[in-house]
Scaffold this motif. Sequence first.
Motif, PDB file in Angstrom:
ATOM      1  N   PRO A 160       1.237   4.788  -4.642  1.00 22.53           N
ATOM      2  CA  PRO A 160       1.023   3.381  -4.968  1.00 22.53           C
ATOM      3  C   PRO A 160      -0.399   2.954  -4.608  1.00 22.53           C
ATOM      4  CG  PRO A 160       3.121   3.660  -3.850  1.00 22.53           C
ATOM      5  CD  PRO A 160       2.395   4.965  -3.739  1.00 22.53           C
ATOM      6  N   SER A 161      -1.040   2.258  -5.509  1.00 21.56           N
ATOM      7  CA  SER A 161      -2.411   1.816  -5.252  1.00 21.56           C
ATOM      8  C   SER A 161      -2.459   0.945  -4.002  1.00 21.56           C
ATOM      9  CB  SER A 161      -2.952   1.040  -6.453  1.00 21.56           C
ATOM     10  OG  SER A 161      -3.099   1.900  -7.563  1.00 21.56           O
ATOM     11  N   GLY A 162      -3.401   1.275  -3.112  1.00 25.12           N
ATOM     12  CA  GLY A 162      -3.549   0.556  -1.852  1.00 25.12           C
ATOM     13  C   GLY A 162      -2.962   1.276  -0.666  1.00 25.12           C
ATOM     14  N   VAL A 163      -2.145   2.315  -0.902  1.00 26.60           N
ATOM     15  CA  VAL A 163      -1.545   3.098   0.175  1.00 26.60           C
ATOM     16  C   VAL A 163      -2.421   4.321   0.444  1.00 26.60           C
ATOM     17  CG1 VAL A 163       0.440   4.524   0.843  1.00 26.60           C
ATOM     18  CG2 VAL A 163       0.804   2.342  -0.345  1.00 26.60           C
ATOM     19  N   ASN A 164      -2.721   4.560   1.701  1.00 25.06           N
ATOM     20  CA  ASN A 164      -3.467   5.759   2.089  1.00 25.06           C
ATOM     21  C   ASN A 164      -2.529   6.959   1.996  1.00 25.06           C
ATOM     22  OD1 ASN A 164      -4.536   7.918   3.819  1.00 25.06           O
ATOM     23  ND2 ASN A 164      -6.073   6.425   4.453  1.00 25.06           N
ATOM     24  N   ALA A 165      -2.837   7.884   1.103  1.00 27.78           N
ATOM     25  CA  ALA A 165      -1.942   9.008   0.846  1.00 27.78           C
ATOM     26  C   ALA A 165      -1.779   9.915   2.054  1.00 27.78           C
ATOM     27  CB  ALA A 165      -2.454   9.822  -0.343  1.00 27.78           C
ATOM     28  N   SER A 166      -2.759   9.946   2.935  1.00 28.87           N
ATOM     29  CA  SER A 166      -2.734  10.870   4.069  1.00 28.87           C
ATOM     30  C   SER A 166      -2.065  10.308   5.305  1.00 28.87           C
ATOM     31  CB  SER A 166      -4.167  11.278   4.436  1.00 28.87           C
ATOM     32  OG  SER A 166      -4.814  11.900   3.352  1.00 28.87           O
ATOM     33  N   THR A 167      -1.964   8.980   5.406  1.00 26.53           N
ATOM     34  CA  THR A 167      -1.441   8.367   6.639  1.00 26.53           C
ATOM     35  C   THR A 167      -0.345   7.341   6.412  1.00 26.53           C
ATOM     36  OG1 THR A 167      -3.052   6.540   6.619  1.00 26.53           O
ATOM     37  CG2 THR A 167      -3.737   8.607   7.694  1.00 26.53           C
ATOM     38  N   GLY A 168      -0.232   6.802   5.197  1.00 26.42           N
ATOM     39  CA  GLY A 168       0.693   5.706   4.949  1.00 26.42           C
ATOM     40  C   GLY A 168       0.144   4.349   5.337  1.00 26.42           C
ATOM     41  N   GLU A 169      -1.091   4.301   5.811  1.00 23.00           N
ATOM     42  CA  GLU A 169      -1.664   3.030   6.236  1.00 23.00           C
ATOM     43  C   GLU A 169      -2.026   2.156   5.036  1.00 23.00           C
ATOM     44  OE1 GLU A 169      -4.924   3.976   8.772  1.00 23.00           O
ATOM     45  OE2 GLU A 169      -3.650   4.929  10.284  1.00 23.00           O
ATOM     46  N   ILE A 170      -1.969   0.854   5.239  1.00 25.85           N
ATOM     47  CA  ILE A 170      -2.308  -0.130   4.206  1.00 25.85           C
ATOM     48  C   ILE A 170      -3.224  -1.158   4.847  1.00 25.85           C
ATOM     49  CG2 ILE A 170      -1.425  -1.965   2.716  1.00 25.85           C
ATOM     50  CD1 ILE A 170       1.187  -0.345   2.485  1.00 25.85           C
ATOM     51  N   GLU A 171      -4.424  -1.280   4.321  1.00 27.09           N
ATOM     52  CA  GLU A 171      -5.403  -2.187   4.920  1.00 27.09           C
ATOM     53  C   GLU A 171      -5.572  -3.487   4.143  1.00 27.09           C
ATOM     54  OE1 GLU A 171      -9.092  -0.338   5.924  1.00 27.09           O
ATOM     55  OE2 GLU A 171      -8.143   1.520   6.618  1.00 27.09           O
ATOM     56  N   GLY A 172      -5.019  -3.555   2.963  1.00 28.80           N
ATOM     57  CA  GLY A 172      -5.138  -4.766   2.165  1.00 28.80           C
ATOM     58  C   GLY A 172      -3.938  -4.904   1.247  1.00 28.80           C
ATOM     59  N   GLU A 173      -4.204  -5.144  -0.034  1.00 27.51           N
ATOM     60  CA  GLU A 173      -3.126  -5.232  -1.013  1.00 27.51           C
ATOM     61  C   GLU A 173      -2.593  -3.836  -1.324  1.00 27.51           C
ATOM     62  OE1 GLU A 173      -2.218  -8.157  -1.923  1.00 27.51           O
ATOM     63  OE2 GLU A 173      -3.960  -9.386  -1.375  1.00 27.51           O
ATOM     64  N   ALA A 174      -1.303  -3.737  -1.654  1.00 23.63           N
ATOM     65  CA  ALA A 174      -0.715  -2.453  -2.041  1.00 23.63           C
ATOM     66  C   ALA A 174       0.448  -2.690  -2.991  1.00 23.63           C
ATOM     67  CB  ALA A 174      -0.237  -1.668  -0.829  1.00 23.63           C
ATOM     68  N   VAL A 175       0.546  -1.832  -3.983  1.00 26.43           N
ATOM     69  CA  VAL A 175       1.616  -1.940  -4.974  1.00 26.43           C
ATOM     70  C   VAL A 175       2.960  -1.640  -4.328  1.00 26.43           C
ATOM     71  CG1 VAL A 175       2.597  -0.771  -7.001  1.00 26.43           C
ATOM     72  CG2 VAL A 175       0.195  -1.476  -6.992  1.00 26.43           C
ATOM     73  N   LEU A 176       3.955  -2.439  -4.697  1.00 22.89           N
ATOM     74  CA  LEU A 176       5.343  -2.185  -4.301  1.00 22.89           C
ATOM     75  C   LEU A 176       6.040  -1.494  -5.463  1.00 22.89           C
ATOM     76  CD1 LEU A 176       6.238  -5.533  -2.523  1.00 22.89           C
ATOM     77  CD2 LEU A 176       6.504  -3.267  -1.513  1.00 22.89           C
ATOM     78  N   ALA A 177       6.174  -0.191  -5.361  1.00 26.36           N
ATOM     79  CA  ALA A 177       6.753   0.588  -6.458  1.00 26.36           C
ATOM     80  C   ALA A 177       8.252   0.762  -6.263  1.00 26.36           C
ATOM     81  CB  ALA A 177       6.083   1.952  -6.551  1.00 26.36           C
ATOM     82  N   ALA A 178       8.975   0.833  -7.382  1.00 25.31           N
ATOM     83  CA  ALA A 178      10.388   1.199  -7.338  1.00 25.31           C
ATOM     84  C   ALA A 178      10.539   2.705  -7.270  1.00 25.31           C
ATOM     85  CB  ALA A 178      11.115   0.647  -8.565  1.00 25.31           C
ATOM     86  N   VAL A 179       9.589   3.409  -7.880  1.00 21.59           N
ATOM     87  CA  VAL A 179       9.604   4.865  -7.879  1.00 21.59           C
ATOM     88  C   VAL A 179       8.166   5.351  -7.952  1.00 21.59           C
ATOM     89  CG1 VAL A 179       9.930   4.950 -10.383  1.00 21.59           C
ATOM     90  CG2 VAL A 179      10.514   6.947  -9.011  1.00 21.59           C
ATOM     91  N   THR A 180       7.891   6.456  -7.271  1.00 31.65           N
ATOM     92  CA  THR A 180       6.567   7.070  -7.323  1.00 31.65           C
ATOM     93  C   THR A 180       6.697   8.471  -7.877  1.00 31.65           C
ATOM     94  OG1 THR A 180       5.730   5.796  -5.431  1.00 31.65           O
ATOM     95  CG2 THR A 180       4.580   7.842  -5.968  1.00 31.65           C
ATOM     96  N   ALA A 181       5.972   8.755  -8.952  1.00 32.53           N
ATOM     97  CA  ALA A 181       5.893  10.113  -9.491  1.00 32.53           C
ATOM     98  C   ALA A 181       4.671  10.762  -8.870  1.00 32.53           C
ATOM     99  CB  ALA A 181       5.784  10.085 -11.010  1.00 32.53           C
ATOM    100  N   THR A 182       4.886  11.670  -7.938  1.00 35.43           N
ATOM    101  CA  THR A 182       3.768  12.297  -7.225  1.00 35.43           C
ATOM    102  C   THR A 182       3.648  13.752  -7.653  1.00 35.43           C
ATOM    103  OG1 THR A 182       2.710  12.432  -5.051  1.00 35.43           O
ATOM    104  CG2 THR A 182       5.036  13.067  -5.164  1.00 35.43           C
ATOM    105  N   PHE A 183       2.449  14.280  -7.673  1.00 39.36           N
ATOM    106  CA  PHE A 183       2.170  15.528  -8.378  1.00 39.36           C
ATOM    107  C   PHE A 183       2.010  16.721  -7.437  1.00 39.36           C
ATOM    108  CE2 PHE A 183       0.011  12.146 -11.071  1.00 39.36           C
ATOM    109  CZ  PHE A 183       1.181  11.887 -11.772  1.00 39.36           C
ATOM    110  N   HIS A 184       2.653  17.816  -7.809  1.00 46.73           N
ATOM    111  CA  HIS A 184       2.621  19.116  -7.130  1.00 46.73           C
ATOM    112  C   HIS A 184       3.409  19.115  -5.829  1.00 46.73           C
ATOM    113  CE1 HIS A 184       1.453  23.023  -5.776  1.00 46.73           C
ATOM    114  NE2 HIS A 184       0.787  22.536  -4.745  1.00 46.73           N
ATOM    115  N   GLY A 185       3.112  18.203  -4.923  1.00 48.46           N
ATOM    116  CA  GLY A 185       3.815  18.093  -3.652  1.00 48.46           C
ATOM    117  C   GLY A 185       3.726  16.669  -3.162  1.00 48.46           C
TER     118      GLY A 185
END
Length: 505
Positions: A160-185
């Motif tokens: 989701p845009s705004g989410v740090n992929a490596s830590t889960g941290e959010i410093e500002g706005e972030a998309v609230l997704a119902a589902v995330t299609a993530t690639f490879h792993g």
Amino acid sequence: MALPDWLDPLFTAEEMRAADAYAIEEVGVPSLDLMERAGAGLARVTASVAGDGPIRVVAGKGNNGGDGYVCARLLREEGREVDVLALGDPAELRGDARANLERLPGPGPEPFEPERLAGSGAVVDAMLGTGFEGSPREPVAGAIRAIDDCGATVVACDVPSGVNASTGEIEGEAVLAAVTATFHGSKIGLHVAPGNLHSGRVEVVEIGIPRGAPSGSLAGLISERVLELVPHRARDGSKFSSGTVVIAGGAAGYTGAPCMAALGAQRTGAGYVQLAVPQSAQQAVALRLLEAVTRGLPEDDGMHVAGGAEQVVELAERAGAVILGPGLGRSDGARDFARAVAGAVEVPLLIDADGLNAHVGALETLRERPAPTVLTPHAGELARLLETDSDDVSAHRLGHAREAADRTGSIVVLKGDDTIVVAPDSPVAVSRGATPALATAGTGDVLSGVIGAILSKGVDPFAAAAAGVLAHARAGRVAAGRLGADHTVAGDVIEALPEALGSSR
């Protein structure tokens, strides 16, 4: 750093870049092919959740936007009505993203306007990718707000845009997704709060990165394989060889906590449980626990005092693990008692609740212990130990858990729906999630008992902590399935432990 075989790898952004580079530069997989498969997976996920109305793909300027263009093309080819809303000038696109813009059939991208999201059957967030860090700037920040406010089902592309992929941290706005299609792993940030609260259901899409590519090595999801490490009771065993646990805690008016920990330990398979409680609390505890042994210790007005620590050390000589803290209270005597026990016990020690609070200002003394230590704080308790505030811990869960593990030389189990287990110089074990049923008094004491029982059986402490987290989460789900999440109490979780453990053992 190698992951234990009971962890399913999670990727940081850097590790994902390394996997991509291996496929493209060393094996020769065309990057355009990887993007095609990513967009195809994104399209499948989107089609499976979209309702009536046009699908709106909000595309950024990088490869995440390129994935979105593939998704839009394939959905249009299937007959879906798709609008592509671009952030920035599409003419600035380069590389694979540019190639997929040129392949797009039908109307080209239009400038993003919030009102264009009205009536969407689904919105695809293809703005920021796994490499994003920090706080989104305009126009992305405004687009995130509009997506979150539009009311449509949102599908995130990779993260989701705004989410740090490596830590889960959010410093500002972030998309609230119902589902995330993530690639490879899957990515760490999709499973650690607050990022996990924005990722919704996570679906991993295979994109054709060959075997042999670098994998995630810093963190992994706890798998049921960890429960295979917990030994069964032997036919020729005894109550002592099945696991002996000593629980030191309890105070006048707080006898429920050590009892919950004891019952949790017993249901997890501990053969012999002893409770060391203030003298005035002994009768109440003994009446509640018919299968446990109790010992009354010196006290001051119903609270432990330092003089009782020697008796706990004596009990621990035949124990496989000690649990310190449930129902302990916060008197000066209880603090001194807890510090004395922690400093003298020479077997694996789990510290919870007021046992943790007793070490505020003395955190580094735990490094001196001769045997493994497991700390099981929630965010507030960890904040007190680190002398910060709980909001800061909640915003930076991985970082603070690592800090506590490094400062104490202990295994830290930071509780939450995303419970994370961190040991010094070790990968991070992340819970797959539990249930709101566990958000009730006493369930933390049950977790202490579960982990304590597994520790007492001689299981590696890091694996024991992770196995306890998984068993506890499963028991919560079993109890919630029977009674409903809003109606589950800690005792229900205890009663569900045999089913939670037995279904995989």
